[in-house]
Design an enzyme around this catalytic site. Sequence first.
Site, PDB file in Angstrom:
ATOM      1  N   HIS A 245      -9.656   2.116   0.795  1.00  0.00           N
ATOM      2  CA  HIS A 245      -9.377   2.829   2.033  1.00  0.00           C
ATOM      3  C   HIS A 245     -10.667   2.790   2.854  1.00  0.00           C
ATOM      4  O   HIS A 245     -11.693   3.293   2.399  1.00  0.00           O
ATOM      5  CB  HIS A 245      -8.996   4.274   1.746  1.00  0.00           C
TER       6      HIS A 245
ATOM      7  N   HIS B 178       1.202   5.320  -2.245  1.00  0.00           N
ATOM      8  CA  HIS B 178       0.601   6.261  -3.209  1.00  0.00           C
ATOM      9  C   HIS B 178       1.735   6.876  -4.029  1.00  0.00           C
ATOM     10  O   HIS B 178       2.246   7.954  -3.695  1.00  0.00           O
ATOM     11  CB  HIS B 178      -0.185   7.348  -2.478  1.00  0.00           C
TER      12      HIS B 178
ATOM     13  N   GLU C 173     -10.818   5.378   7.498  1.00  0.00           N
ATOM     14  CA  GLU C 173      -9.555   6.037   7.886  1.00  0.00           C
ATOM     15  C   GLU C 173      -9.904   7.314   8.645  1.00  0.00           C
ATOM     16  O   GLU C 173      -9.742   8.438   8.167  1.00  0.00           O
ATOM     17  CB  GLU C 173      -8.688   6.351   6.666  1.00  0.00           C
TER      18      GLU C 173
ATOM     19  N   HIS D  27       0.850  -1.207   0.000  1.00  0.00           N
ATOM     20  CA  HIS D  27       0.000   0.000   0.000  1.00  0.00           C
ATOM     21  C   HIS D  27       0.874   1.242   0.000  1.00  0.00           C
ATOM     22  O   HIS D  27       1.495   1.588   1.000  1.00  0.00           O
ATOM     23  CB  HIS D  27      -0.905  -0.010   1.248  1.00  0.00           C
TER      24      HIS D  27
ATOM     25  N   GLN E  73      -9.941   9.260  -4.343  1.00  0.00           N
ATOM     26  CA  GLN E  73      -9.535   9.980  -3.124  1.00  0.00           C
ATOM     27  C   GLN E  73     -10.559  11.026  -2.670  1.00  0.00           C
ATOM     28  O   GLN E  73     -10.662  11.328  -1.481  1.00  0.00           O
ATOM     29  CB  GLN E  73      -8.183  10.663  -3.374  1.00  0.00           C
TER      30      GLN E  73
ATOM     31  N   ASP F  23       2.334   3.535   2.653  1.00  0.00           N
ATOM     32  CA  ASP F  23       1.299   4.529   2.375  1.00  0.00           C
ATOM     33  C   ASP F  23       1.876   5.790   1.730  1.00  0.00           C
ATOM     34  O   ASP F  23       1.592   6.086   0.597  1.00  0.00           O
ATOM     35  CB  ASP F  23       0.518   4.872   3.659  1.00  0.00           C
TER      36      ASP F  23
HETATM   37 ZN   LIG Z   1      -3.512   5.054   1.558  1.00  0.00          ZN
END
Ligand SMILES: [Zn+2]
Length: 410
Positions: free
Chosen positions: A208, A56, A211, A54, A150, A307
Amino acid sequence: MTYDLVIRDGRVDGAPVDIAIAGERIAAIGRGLEGAAELDAGGRLASPAFVQPHIHLDKVLTGPLLGPNRSGTLAEAIAISHRVKRAATVEEIRARAGEVIRAAVIAGTTAIRSHVDVDTIGGLKGLRGVAAARDDHADLCAVQLVAFPQEGIWRDPGTDELMAEAMREGADVVGGMPHWEDGLDAARRHIAFCLDLAQRCDADVDMHVDETDDPYWRSFEILVEEADRRGWGERTTAGHLCAMAGWDDDYAAAVIHRAAAAGVMVATNPPTNLMLQGREDFEPRRRGIPRIKELLAAGVIVGAGQDCVDDAFYPFGTADPLQVALIVAHAAQLGTPDEIAAALRMVTADAARLLRLPEYGLLPGARADLVVLDAATAREALREQAPRRWVLRGGRVVAETRVERRLHRG
Ligand SMILES: [Zn+2]
């Protein structure tokens, strides 16, 4: 018999062995094996290569382009990223992502799953930039791309079309962010949309999920139920799961057992979430990680991800899974030998399960994706953040590290 390459005296399960490689695969593990070429591991720990479950890559190294995240929250990180996301070019994303892929390989990683933003601000630039970086580095590392909404799907009208387009353009996995919608009903529709898309594309799902510290958010339960009902549980991963820490114990236990039964997997990301979560708590402050010990005890596969690397969400990170494993060990209080082994599995075998990598492992027939660490044991490797002596991908040495330290005394 002479193999192409033998790693001599690598430590596996506490004992020294030779690992013989023929072509791209591990051919044999034993003693006294002969190779046309040899690497003398000298008792160093040999492990299957690291897997990054995971990250980005479209956002990495944007930190210097941004102002500070003053509240330190996820919401502010997303908001201050908009300007950079709008201005970014495919070529600039490609360069940043490539830099981090190369660092990850030097750290021992040969497979990465990267989320890429898909929304009406950046369109498909993130996907295209990271796909180009993936192609640039195909000899070093495999990269899977997750189409990640996102900004939400219903909160950002037009994203539903873009998600479908991203999958047509070659994204491998359907992402999601249900807790970013306006309440649980919208989250339920978000989850249904993503699972519909995944089923249509015959793709895995990696969302996701929850979170946030706010225990109102229970979209994990909806995802588990919906994935299970559709027979997609074993193709589904839930990332982050921070709200789980604030749920009451009985509810959390019930959902964890449901996830285990459905085969739904979890990606925890403690480096970023230790930084972002609990910001509106006074004391005691929540750590922002899921109930890792309970998940492991229930048999849920848990991978641990980086991440973020130097972006609005997290100012540090080196895309080094061994650093992630050490941070997980602290965050989830993993200190016994079995728990340390579990922390390492979260960045090796269990992360490979999340990516559903075929032919992974340290066994004959598996791909020879390996890392030799400058340490004798897992504990020493974590404690010393041991240098990666050699990294192999498909039987070829793709990176090596030698560290020279000298002490000068009067
Ligand atoms: Zn993430």
